[in-house]
Write a protein that holds these residues in place. Structure first.
Motif, PDB file in Angstrom:
ATOM      1  N   ILE B 252      55.293  49.464  37.179  1.00 26.40           N
ATOM      2  CA  ILE B 252      55.493  48.193  36.981  1.00 26.40           C
ATOM      3  C   ILE B 252      54.437  47.541  37.696  1.00 26.40           C
ATOM      4  CG2 ILE B 252      56.774  46.110  36.504  1.00 26.40           C
ATOM      5  CD1 ILE B 252      59.304  48.197  36.407  1.00 26.40           C
ATOM      6  N   LYS B 253      53.489  46.699  37.483  1.00 22.38           N
ATOM      7  CA  LYS B 253      52.791  46.222  38.422  1.00 22.38           C
ATOM      8  C   LYS B 253      53.002  44.725  38.651  1.00 22.38           C
ATOM      9  CE  LYS B 253      48.192  44.013  38.577  1.00 22.38           C
ATOM     10  NZ  LYS B 253      46.721  43.826  37.955  1.00 22.38           N
ATOM     11  N   PHE B 254      53.197  44.394  40.136  1.00 21.76           N
ATOM     12  CA  PHE B 254      53.734  43.056  40.447  1.00 21.76           C
ATOM     13  C   PHE B 254      52.463  42.259  40.822  1.00 21.76           C
ATOM     14  CE2 PHE B 254      57.939  45.042  39.986  1.00 21.76           C
ATOM     15  CZ  PHE B 254      58.513  43.882  39.588  1.00 21.76           C
ATOM     16  N   SER B 255      51.494  43.073  41.657  1.00 21.13           N
ATOM     17  CA  SER B 255      50.292  42.273  42.344  1.00 21.13           C
ATOM     18  C   SER B 255      49.437  43.375  42.822  1.00 21.13           C
ATOM     19  CB  SER B 255      50.622  41.648  43.168  1.00 21.13           C
ATOM     20  OG  SER B 255      51.150  42.189  44.359  1.00 21.13           O
ATOM     21  N   GLN B 256      48.057  43.126  42.829  1.00 24.15           N
ATOM     22  CA  GLN B 256      47.043  44.247  43.141  1.00 24.15           C
ATOM     23  C   GLN B 256      46.122  43.573  44.207  1.00 24.15           C
ATOM     24  OE1 GLN B 256      44.898  44.335  39.509  1.00 24.15           O
ATOM     25  NE2 GLN B 256      42.998  44.940  40.712  1.00 24.15           N
ATOM     26  N   GLY B 257      46.069  44.355  45.191  1.00 26.12           N
ATOM     27  CA  GLY B 257      45.317  43.855  46.323  1.00 26.12           C
ATOM     28  C   GLY B 257      44.230  43.206  46.300  1.00 26.12           C
ATOM     29  N   ALA B 258      43.170  42.990  45.174  1.00 25.71           N
ATOM     30  CA  ALA B 258      42.122  42.329  45.161  1.00 25.71           C
ATOM     31  C   ALA B 258      42.288  41.001  44.623  1.00 25.71           C
ATOM     32  CB  ALA B 258      41.062  42.988  44.078  1.00 25.71           C
ATOM     33  N   LYS B 259      43.651  40.705  43.966  1.00 23.70           N
ATOM     34  CA  LYS B 259      43.857  39.348  43.369  1.00 23.70           C
ATOM     35  C   LYS B 259      45.621  39.263  43.547  1.00 23.70           C
ATOM     36  CE  LYS B 259      42.989  41.312  38.609  1.00 23.70           C
ATOM     37  NZ  LYS B 259      42.295  40.890  37.527  1.00 23.70           N
ATOM     38  N   PRO B 260      46.026  39.328  44.767  1.00 17.20           N
ATOM     39  CA  PRO B 260      47.415  39.345  44.963  1.00 17.20           C
ATOM     40  C   PRO B 260      47.888  37.694  44.260  1.00 17.20           C
ATOM     41  CG  PRO B 260      46.546  39.833  46.968  1.00 17.20           C
ATOM     42  CD  PRO B 260      45.454  39.286  46.146  1.00 17.20           C
ATOM     43  N   GLY B 261      48.971  37.760  43.326  1.00 17.39           N
ATOM     44  CA  GLY B 261      49.683  36.379  42.947  1.00 17.39           C
ATOM     45  C   GLY B 261      48.644  35.802  42.039  1.00 17.39           C
ATOM     46  N   LYS B 262      47.679  36.583  41.376  1.00 16.21           N
ATOM     47  CA  LYS B 262      46.593  35.789  40.500  1.00 16.21           C
ATOM     48  C   LYS B 262      46.917  36.649  39.268  1.00 16.21           C
ATOM     49  CE  LYS B 262      43.136  33.157  39.565  1.00 16.21           C
ATOM     50  NZ  LYS B 262      43.329  33.232  38.127  1.00 16.21           N
ATOM     51  N   GLY B 263      47.133  35.778  38.149  1.00 13.36           N
ATOM     52  CA  GLY B 263      47.087  36.423  36.822  1.00 13.36           C
ATOM     53  C   GLY B 263      45.532  36.428  36.107  1.00 13.36           C
ATOM     54  N   GLY B 264      45.332  36.714  34.921  1.00 13.17           N
ATOM     55  CA  GLY B 264      44.171  36.691  34.288  1.00 13.17           C
ATOM     56  C   GLY B 264      44.049  36.142  32.848  1.00 13.17           C
ATOM     57  N   LEU B 265      42.972  35.872  32.542  1.00 11.09           N
ATOM     58  CA  LEU B 265      42.723  35.417  31.312  1.00 11.09           C
ATOM     59  C   LEU B 265      41.723  36.324  30.446  1.00 11.09           C
ATOM     60  CD1 LEU B 265      43.128  32.358  29.782  1.00 11.09           C
ATOM     61  CD2 LEU B 265      40.632  32.666  29.787  1.00 11.09           C
ATOM     62  N   LEU B 266      42.250  36.933  29.300  1.00  6.08           N
ATOM     63  CA  LEU B 266      41.193  37.751  28.483  1.00  6.08           C
ATOM     64  C   LEU B 266      40.668  36.702  27.578  1.00  6.08           C
ATOM     65  CD1 LEU B 266      40.373  40.481  27.848  1.00  6.08           C
ATOM     66  CD2 LEU B 266      42.564  40.718  26.286  1.00  6.08           C
ATOM     67  N   PRO B 267      39.449  36.330  27.592  1.00  2.00           N
ATOM     68  CA  PRO B 267      38.820  35.348  26.611  1.00  2.00           C
ATOM     69  C   PRO B 267      38.859  36.042  25.154  1.00  2.00           C
ATOM     70  CG  PRO B 267      37.081  36.173  28.341  1.00  2.00           C
ATOM     71  CD  PRO B 267      38.425  36.720  28.550  1.00  2.00           C
TER      72      PRO B 267
END
Ligand code: FMN
Lengths: 138, 515
Positions: B252-267
Motif C-alpha cells: 500500500i503506497k502512502f507516499s514516495q520519496g520524490a513527491k511525498p504528500g503529493k498526489g497526481g493527475l492523469l490528464p
C-alpha cells in the motif's frame, strides 16, 4: 487539436508542384535548360535547384512540412529574383523561337509560381511553431 | 585596462543588425553582376533580415530578441544544448546528478557482465565525508556464508508467507511511466534472476503477468486496477487480483520519496484505451490520484485500512512511505499495537527517490533522505516492540552493492532499486521520463522509440546486474566478517559526524559486542 484542412491542402498543392518542377529540371525540359543557360548556371545549377525542389516537395508532404515550406519559399524567392533581373516574363514561355508569346505555357508557369509561393507562405505561417530552434520565438 | 576587453553588446548587436542588411544587398549585387549563384546567399539573408525584423519590431514575448536581434539567438541555442554539452563534455566523472558517470558506469558494466574492477584509486572525494562500510580484521570465508533468506508474513503465521531469496528487488515503476517493452524486459529478467518485482501503481499488471514471475502489487492512492467509480477500494477486484498466482504480496503506497504528500493527475489526453482498461478508469476525463487514500484520515482509519487489505487479499501486505514527521509515525505504530494489526513489511523510501514526474520543489525539498530515515524507523520499531513482526525494505539511490550494504547495515532487511534497473536497461539519464520522448525507449509509449529496447537482450542485462550485485554483496559481507546479511548492523557502517547525521552516530543501537 485538428489542423485545418486548408493547411494540408496548401501542403499538397505546393508539394506536388515542387515535385513536378523538380522532374522538369532533371528531365532537362527545354524551358528549364534555356532559363538556366540564361542565368549562366547550366547544367550544375539546374540539377542543384532540382534537388532542392525535390527535397522541398518531399518535406511538404511529410511531417517536416514547416521546413519544407521554408525551403520552397527560398527557392521561389530565387525564381522571382531570376525573372525580375534576368529572364523577364517572356522567358517563362520556354519557347525561345517565339520570343513575345506572353500567353500559353508562360502564363501557366507563372501562375504555378504564384500559387506555390502563396501556398508555401501559408504553410510556413500556420506551422511556424514547428520550425527547429526559432519555432519557439515565432 | 579592465575595460579593454569588455564587449559592448548593444553596439555589437547594432552592427550585426545593420550588417545583415548590408550583406544581403552586397550579395544581391554580386548575384547580378558576378554570378547568379550568389543569389543563394541573397535569399538566405532575406529570410534572416525578415526574421530579424519580426524579432525586433513585432514580437513582444522575448525581450532579449527585441533588444538585440538575431545575435541573441546564440544565447537561446547555446542554452538549449547546454544540458547535453555539460553531460557529454564538461561534467566531471563524479559530479553529475542524480547519478554520476562513475555510478552509472558501474551499473552499465554489471549489466553487460563486464569486469567492474578499477585501478590506481577511488575517484571519490574523501575529504567530503560519506558513509562507509566498516570492514573487519577477520573477514569471513565464502564457504561459511549462509544463503540469503527473509520471510515476509511469518509473524502472522500466514500460509501465503513469502520467502525472499535474494537481497535486491525491483522497486515500483508503473506501467504508464514505463513502456510495455521496459516492463516486460524487467519482468522477464526478474523471473530469470529469481527476484521480486513491484508492479507500481499502474493498475492491473497485464504486461508483468505475460512474463510470469513473482510480484508485489502496489496499491496506489488512486487504487488503479482495483478501484470503484469514486476511487475507493473495490474489494472484489482486489480479491480477484490477489488470487492470481504470481501476485505474492501487496504494497500500500502512502507516499514516495520524490513527491511525498503529493498526489497526481492523469490528464485525459494520456488515457489511451489500454491505460483506461488496466487502470479501470473512464476515458475522456482527467483522473486524480489523491495525495492520500480516501479511506485513511488518521492513524486509526489507516491501520484499519491496512487490516482490511490484509484480510481481503490474504497476502503479506506492507506499506510504503517516505518519512516525514516522526511523531506521526510513533502514533501510527502505537495504533497498530492497539488494533493488533501490523503490516508485514514497511518500505522506507528516501527523499532522494526517483519518479516518472513530480514538481521540482517536492523532489528537492520534501521528505527525509534514506540514510536519515532508515535508522529512525528501525529504532522506533524496536522501541515499540514491533521490529520482529515485520521486515523493512529500503529504496533511495541504492544502485551499487556498497550503498545497498550500507542500507542493510542501517536497518533494511531487503533493498529495492528502481533507477538501478532502469540504468541496467540502458537508461542514459536523459531526464525526460515525463515527456514520452525517452531516447532509449524505457519511459515512453512511442512504438518507434521502444523498438530499440529489445526485451530479450535487456532481460539478460537485468539478470547480469542482479548477479553482479549479489556477487558484490557476498564479497562485502565477507569483508565485514559477517556470514549472513541479517547479522549486519550499525557496527558495520561509519557515519561521519555531519550536522544532519550527528544524532545518528550517537544512536544506542550502534553499540554491540563484536561477535
Ligand atoms: C520512472 C519511475 C516510476 C516510478 N513509479 C513509482 C510508482 O508507481 N509508485 C511508487 O511508489 N514509486 C514509484 N517510483 C519510485 C521508486 O519506486 C523508488 O521508490 C525510488 O525511485 C527510489 O529508488 P531508486 O533511487 O533506486 O530509483 C518510480 C520511480 C521511477 C524512476
Amino acid at each position: 487539436m485538428r489542423r485545418p484542412v486548408l493547411t494540408y491542402t496548401a501542403q499538397a498543392v505546393a508539394g506536388l508542384i515542387m515535385l513536378y518542377a523538380a522532374l522538369l529540371k532533371f528531365q532537362g525540359a527545354p524551358m528549364s535548360v534555356e532559363a538556366f543557360s540564361a542565368l549562366g548556371m547550366e547544367p550544375t545549377g539546374r540539377y542543384l535547384i532540382g534537388c532542392l525542389e525535390l527535397l522541398a516537395g518531399l518535406m511538404l508532404l511529410s511531417p517536416f512540412a514547416a521546413l519544407g515550406a521554408m525551403l520552397t519559399a527560398g527557392v521561389m524567392c530565387g525564381a522571382v529574383i531570376a525573372h525580375a533581373t534576368r529572364l523577364g516574363i517572356s522567358m517563362a514561355s520556354g519557347d525561345g523561337s517565339v520570343p513575345q508569346s506572353t500567353l500559353g505555357p508562360g502564363i501557366f508557369a507563372l501562375a504555378a509560381l504564384g500559387l506555390v509561393i502563396v501556398c508555401a507562405l501559408y504553410v510556413l505561417i500556420s506551422r511556424r511553431k514547428e520550425l527547429p530552434f526559432i519555432g519557439d520565438t515565432l | 585596462m579592465s575595460t579593454a576587453l569588455a564587449i559592448d553588446l548593444e553596439k555589437m548587436a547594432r552592427a550585426a543588425n545593420v550588417g545583415i542588411v548590408v550583406l544581403c544587398g552586397l550579395m544581391a549585387l554580386a548575384g547580378h553582376y558576378v554570378s547568379f549563384y550568389f543569389h543563394f546567399l541573397t535569399v538566405t539573408l532575406i529570410f534572416v533580415v525578415l526574421l530579424n525584423y519580426y524579432w525586433r519590431h513585432v514580437q513582444t514575448r522575448h525581450a532579449l530578441l527585441a533588444n538585440f536581434g538575431w545575435i541573441a539567438q546564440f544565447r537561446y541555442i547555446v542554452e538549449s544544448v547546454g544540458p547535453e554539452l555539460r553531460q557529454y563534455l564538461f561534467a566531471s566523472d563524479t559530479e553529475e546528478r542524480p547519478f554520476s558517470r562513475v555510478e552509472r558506469a558501474e551499473v552499465y558494466r554489471k549489466a553487460k557482465g563486464i569486469d567492474a574492477s578499477e585501478a590506481f584509486g577511488s575517484l571519490l572525494d574523501f575529504s567530503r565525508s560519506d558513509i562507509k562500510v566498516r570492514h573487519s580484521f577477520y573477514p569471513a570465508d565464502q564457504a561459511d556464508m549462509k544463503p540469503f533468506e527473509v520471510v515476509v508474513g511469518a509473524a502472522r503465521g500466514l500460509a501465503s508467507a513469502y520467502t525472499i531469496r535474494r537481497p535486491v528487488m525491483i522497486s515500483a515503476m508503473s506501467y504508464g511511466s514505463l513502456g510495455e517493452h521496459a516492463v516486460r524486459a524487467l519482468a522477464r529478467g526478474a523471473k530469470r534472476a529469481g527476484i521480486v518485482m513491484n508492479t507500481g501503481e499502474g493498475g492491473f499488471p497485464k504486461y508483468h503477468l505475460m512474463e510470469g514471475g513473482d510480484f508485489i502489487f502496489q496499491l496506489g492512492t488512486a487504487k488503479f486496477g482495483v478501484r470503484d467509480e469514486e476511487g475507493r477500494l473495490d474489494e472484489t477486484k482486489l480479491a480477484e487480483l490477489a488470487a492470481l498466482e504470481p501476485i505474492k504480496m501487496i504494497e500500500i503506497k502512502f507516499s514516495q520519496g520524490a513527491k511525498p504528500g503529493k498526489g497526481g493527475l492523469l490528464p485525459k489526453e494520456k488515457i489511451t484505451p489500454k491505460i483506461a482498461e488496466l487502470r479501470t478508469v473512464p476515458m475522456g476525463q482527467d483522473v486524480v490520484s489523491p495525495a492520500h487514500h480516501l479511506e485513511c484520515k488518521d492513524a486509526a482509519s489507516t491501520v484499519a485500512f491496512i487490516g482490511r487489505i490484509q484480510r481481503v487479499s490474504g497476502l503479506p501486505t506492507g506499506i510504503k512511505f517516505c518519512l516525514g514527521r516522526t511523531d506521526e509515525l510513533r502514533a501510527l505504530l502505537r495504533e497498530m499495537k492497539q488494533q493488533d494489526t501490523v503490516p508485514d513489511f514497511i518500505t522506507v523510501d528516501g527523499a532522494e527517490g526517483g519518479t516518472g514526474a513530480a514538481p521540482k520543489s517536492f523532489m528537492d525539498y520534501v521528505g527525509l533522505p534514506l540514510f536519515e530515515a532508515l535508522p529512525l524507523v528501525d529504532d522506533m520499531l524496536r522501541e515499540e516492540g514491533l521490529r520482529e513482526r515485520l521486515v523493512i525494505f529500503a529504496a533511495g539511490k541504492l544502485i551499487s552493492p556498497g550503498k545497498q550494504m550500507q542500507a542493510l547495515s542501517l536497518g533494511a532487511d531487503v533493498v529495492y532499486t528502481a533507477r538501478g534497473f532502469m540504468l541496467a536497461l540502458g537508461c542514459i539519464q536523459a531526464l525526460e521520463c515525463n515527456r514520452n520522448t525517452c531516447p532509449v525507449g524505457i519511459a515512453t509509449h512511442h512504438p518507434h522509440l521502444q523498438k530499440g529496447l529489445d526485451i530479450e537482450e535487456k532481460a539478460g542485462r537485468v539478470v547480469n546486474y542482479v548477479e553482479a550485485l549479489c556477487q558484490g554483496h557476498r564479497e562485502l559481507l565477507s569483508a565485514t566478517g559477517r556470514t549472513a546479511t541479517r547479522d549486519l548492523n550499525r557496527q558495520n557502517v561509519y557515519l561521519p559526524v555531519l550536522s544532519g547525521t550527528a544524532a545518528l552516530a550517537a544512536l544506542p543501537n550502534g553499540e554491540e559486542a563484536v561477535a
